[in-house]
Design a protein around this motif. Structure first.
Motif, PDB file in Angstrom:
ATOM      1  N   HIS A   1      -0.109 -30.447  14.658  1.00  0.00           N
ATOM      2  CA  HIS A   1       0.911 -30.327  15.703  1.00  0.00           C
ATOM      3  C   HIS A   1       1.482 -28.923  15.780  1.00  0.00           C
ATOM      4  O   HIS A   1       1.967 -28.489  16.830  1.00  0.00           O
ATOM      5  CB  HIS A   1       2.033 -31.345  15.480  1.00  0.00           C
ATOM      6  CG  HIS A   1       2.989 -30.980  14.392  1.00  0.00           C
ATOM      7  ND1 HIS A   1       2.733 -31.214  13.057  1.00  0.00           N
ATOM      8  CD2 HIS A   1       4.201 -30.374  14.435  1.00  0.00           C
ATOM      9  CE1 HIS A   1       3.759 -30.786  12.322  1.00  0.00           C
ATOM     10  NE2 HIS A   1       4.653 -30.269  13.137  1.00  0.00           N
TER      11      HIS A   1
ATOM     12  N   ARG B   1       2.318 -26.788  19.846  1.00  0.00           N
ATOM     13  CA  ARG B   1       3.718 -26.775  20.263  1.00  0.00           C
ATOM     14  C   ARG B   1       3.879 -26.340  21.713  1.00  0.00           C
ATOM     15  O   ARG B   1       4.903 -26.620  22.340  1.00  0.00           O
ATOM     16  CB  ARG B   1       4.537 -25.866  19.334  1.00  0.00           C
ATOM     17  CG  ARG B   1       4.623 -26.398  17.903  1.00  0.00           C
ATOM     18  CD  ARG B   1       5.561 -25.569  17.047  1.00  0.00           C
ATOM     19  NE  ARG B   1       5.610 -26.044  15.674  1.00  0.00           N
ATOM     20  CZ  ARG B   1       6.358 -27.052  15.238  1.00  0.00           C
ATOM     21  NH1 ARG B   1       7.131 -27.707  16.095  1.00  0.00           N
ATOM     22  NH2 ARG B   1       6.351 -27.404  13.968  1.00  0.00           N
TER      23      ARG B   1
ATOM     24  N   GLY C   1       2.201 -27.593  23.960  1.00  0.00           N
ATOM     25  CA  GLY C   1       1.809 -28.761  24.744  1.00  0.00           C
ATOM     26  C   GLY C   1       0.314 -28.820  24.985  1.00  0.00           C
ATOM     27  O   GLY C   1      -0.455 -27.963  24.545  1.00  0.00           O
TER      28      GLY C   1
ATOM     29  N   VAL D   1       1.699 -32.436  28.839  1.00  0.00           N
ATOM     30  CA  VAL D   1       2.491 -33.172  27.849  1.00  0.00           C
ATOM     31  C   VAL D   1       3.158 -32.122  26.966  1.00  0.00           C
ATOM     32  O   VAL D   1       2.472 -31.353  26.284  1.00  0.00           O
ATOM     33  CB  VAL D   1       1.614 -34.104  26.993  1.00  0.00           C
ATOM     34  CG1 VAL D   1       2.479 -34.864  25.989  1.00  0.00           C
ATOM     35  CG2 VAL D   1       0.846 -35.076  27.869  1.00  0.00           C
ATOM     36  N   HIS D   2       4.483 -32.064  27.016  1.00  0.00           N
ATOM     37  CA  HIS D   2       5.215 -31.020  26.308  1.00  0.00           C
ATOM     38  C   HIS D   2       5.718 -31.530  24.961  1.00  0.00           C
ATOM     39  O   HIS D   2       5.849 -32.750  24.745  1.00  0.00           O
ATOM     40  CB  HIS D   2       6.393 -30.544  27.159  1.00  0.00           C
ATOM     41  CG  HIS D   2       6.004 -30.027  28.502  1.00  0.00           C
ATOM     42  ND1 HIS D   2       5.422 -28.793  28.683  1.00  0.00           N
ATOM     43  CD2 HIS D   2       6.097 -30.587  29.731  1.00  0.00           C
ATOM     44  CE1 HIS D   2       5.177 -28.611  29.971  1.00  0.00           C
ATOM     45  NE2 HIS D   2       5.577 -29.682  30.629  1.00  0.00           N
ATOM     46  N   GLU D   3       5.997 -30.593  24.062  1.00  0.00           N
ATOM     47  CA  GLU D   3       6.548 -30.967  22.770  1.00  0.00           C
ATOM     48  C   GLU D   3       7.805 -31.811  22.966  1.00  0.00           C
ATOM     49  O   GLU D   3       8.710 -31.449  23.721  1.00  0.00           O
ATOM     50  CB  GLU D   3       6.889 -29.722  21.945  1.00  0.00           C
ATOM     51  CG  GLU D   3       7.423 -30.039  20.562  1.00  0.00           C
ATOM     52  CD  GLU D   3       7.684 -28.804  19.717  1.00  0.00           C
ATOM     53  OE1 GLU D   3       8.085 -28.979  18.550  1.00  0.00           O
ATOM     54  OE2 GLU D   3       7.488 -27.675  20.227  1.00  0.00           O
TER      55      GLU D   3
ATOM     56  N   ASP E   1       7.836 -34.788  24.349  1.00  0.00           N
ATOM     57  CA  ASP E   1       7.556 -35.847  25.319  1.00  0.00           C
ATOM     58  C   ASP E   1       6.989 -37.075  24.604  1.00  0.00           C
ATOM     59  O   ASP E   1       6.409 -36.978  23.518  1.00  0.00           O
ATOM     60  CB  ASP E   1       6.532 -35.378  26.363  1.00  0.00           C
ATOM     61  CG  ASP E   1       7.099 -34.389  27.363  1.00  0.00           C
ATOM     62  OD1 ASP E   1       8.321 -34.171  27.350  1.00  0.00           O
ATOM     63  OD2 ASP E   1       6.311 -33.821  28.148  1.00  0.00           O
TER      64      ASP E   1
ATOM     65  N   TRP F   1       3.474 -37.010  22.748  1.00  0.00           N
ATOM     66  CA  TRP F   1       3.040 -35.677  22.303  1.00  0.00           C
ATOM     67  C   TRP F   1       2.587 -35.684  20.851  1.00  0.00           C
ATOM     68  O   TRP F   1       1.459 -35.268  20.536  1.00  0.00           O
ATOM     69  CB  TRP F   1       4.160 -34.647  22.491  1.00  0.00           C
ATOM     70  CG  TRP F   1       3.815 -33.303  21.918  1.00  0.00           C
ATOM     71  CD1 TRP F   1       2.993 -32.357  22.457  1.00  0.00           C
ATOM     72  CD2 TRP F   1       4.247 -32.770  20.654  1.00  0.00           C
ATOM     73  NE1 TRP F   1       2.894 -31.263  21.614  1.00  0.00           N
ATOM     74  CE2 TRP F   1       3.656 -31.487  20.508  1.00  0.00           C
ATOM     75  CE3 TRP F   1       5.092 -33.250  19.644  1.00  0.00           C
ATOM     76  CZ2 TRP F   1       3.877 -30.690  19.387  1.00  0.00           C
ATOM     77  CZ3 TRP F   1       5.304 -32.454  18.524  1.00  0.00           C
ATOM     78  CH2 TRP F   1       4.702 -31.188  18.409  1.00  0.00           C
TER      79      TRP F   1
ATOM     80  N   CYS G   1      -1.171 -35.212  19.224  1.00  0.00           N
ATOM     81  CA  CYS G   1      -1.531 -34.145  18.283  1.00  0.00           C
ATOM     82  C   CYS G   1      -2.361 -34.681  17.123  1.00  0.00           C
ATOM     83  O   CYS G   1      -3.239 -33.983  16.604  1.00  0.00           O
ATOM     84  CB  CYS G   1      -0.270 -33.486  17.737  1.00  0.00           C
ATOM     85  SG  CYS G   1       0.670 -32.510  18.948  1.00  0.00           S
TER      86      CYS G   1
ATOM     87  N   THR H   1      -5.788 -27.312  26.490  1.00  0.00           N
ATOM     88  CA  THR H   1      -4.598 -26.480  26.341  1.00  0.00           C
ATOM     89  C   THR H   1      -4.486 -25.386  27.398  1.00  0.00           C
ATOM     90  O   THR H   1      -3.470 -24.698  27.469  1.00  0.00           O
ATOM     91  CB  THR H   1      -4.582 -25.823  24.945  1.00  0.00           C
ATOM     92  OG1 THR H   1      -5.817 -25.124  24.743  1.00  0.00           O
ATOM     93  CG2 THR H   1      -4.415 -26.883  23.857  1.00  0.00           C
TER      94      THR H   1
END
Length: 333
Positions: free
Chosen positions: A36, A40, A42, A58-60, A62, A65, A69, A77
């Protein structure tokens, strides 16, 4: 145990159970490096039911998320060469250009590299930096050099590695040229696909060393990784008139383009060709186009019989038939 630690351990246990992790040194490494940390910024996930394929960020933090990861999946990405999850809200339909490869494949390749303590390794394609961190955890950062073509991608990887206080030699440039300043290397590994193994890699590998790379092409014959950007195909541009050319029956159908192995064989016959499908006159035509020579071939099925129509200086499907026929004659079914 935190949610992150539990998900991380579940991923390691799964990779051990399915045989992706087979040795104790690499198991320790997989347990030590948190994936992860390299996501970070996303990642993108596909939008269910979207045609053509659409992606949403998909953001950190969310929902999904952290679970993503630590899934055994490749996570996109970057889109279209510049767009990252932080850049958009909503959806995008462009092509992916960078990803975090599924961990099981990364670990299988790293084990296949057969490294030993003290080995110097050159990695082509830093990406998020996750595989770079795994190499550093196994060999020490001083023995790892990694080359990334994309400056923004390289910058993010550098930051992620720094967050773990891991400082390998990171180079931004054309990985197909290797990195002569650090040569010779005991091992070279490519996390991007290549059409051919560059001479520079061979020259920079110590005698008796190993190069591990995925050889693919413009027919998508080896989809483990995205092709190195300098080797991406040229734009197709305006298609030729597919009603021209000579038509005949063929015993080699377009289904050879649908199988991973046979497609690799076909690629050897027409290395400059690209593949697309078109709906024309009630048929699905599989079209090969070589933009450099202007040659093309269109293959389709009619009433149970395969037909090919082709034109240009090179008879592309003739070459396919010959190469595929030779290959079939050498294998045992």
């Amino acid at each position: 145990m935190s949610d992150q630690a539990e998900l991380h351990q579940q991923l390691v246990d799964m990779m051990t159970a399915n045989g992706s992790l087979r040795t104790e040194p690499w198991t320790r490494v997989a347990e030590a490096v948190p994936r992860h940390n390299f996501l970070r910024g996303g990642f993108f996930r596909t939008v269910a039911g979207a045609v053509p394929t659409a992606w949403e960020p998909v953001h950190e933090g969310d929902d999904g998320w952290l679970e993503g990861c630590y899934s055994d999946e490749s996570l996109v990405t970057q889109i279209a060469g510049t767009i990252t999850p932080e850049d958009i809200r909503g959806q995008i339909t462009r092509e992916p250009t960078s990803s975090s490869t599924l961990p099981s494949l990364v670990l299988r390749m790293l084990e296949g590299l057969q490294v030993e303590d003290g080995h110097k390794v050159l990695e082509i394609g830093t990406g998020t930096g996750y595989s770079t961190a795994l190499l550093c955890a196994r060999l020490g950062a001083g023995n790892v050099t990694s080359v990334e073509y994309d400056e923004r991608v390289a910058s993010r990887a550098r930051a992620a590695l720094g967050h773990l206080e891991t400082y390998p030699t990171l180079v931004t440039g054309d990985g197909l040229l290797g990195h002569g300043e650090g040569a010779p290397y005991d091992r070279i590994i490519a996390t991007c696909g290549v059409r051919t193994v560059p001479t520079a890699w061979v020259e920079q590998t110590r005698p008796g060393g190993l190069i591990l790379a995925t050889v693919g092409g413009w027919l998508g014959s080896s989809e483990l990784f995205m092709l190195a950007r300098p080797q991406l195909p040229p734009p197709l541009g305006l298609l030729p008139d597919l009603d021209e050319g000579k038509e005949r029956e063929t015993g080699t159908g377009a289904d050879v383009l649908n199988n991973w192995t046979s497609r690799f064989v076909v690629q050897l016959a027409v290395p400059g060709a690209q593949h697309l499908t078109l709906e024309r006159d009630g048929h699905t035509e599989n079209v090969l186009v070589d933009t450099e020579s202007g040659s093309w071939a269109a293959v389709y099925e009619d009433s149970g019989q395969w037909l090919v129509r082709q034109d240009g200086p090179d008879a592309l499907w003739d070459a396919v038939e010959e190469q595929f026929g030779r290959w079939c004659a050498t294998i045992r079914w």
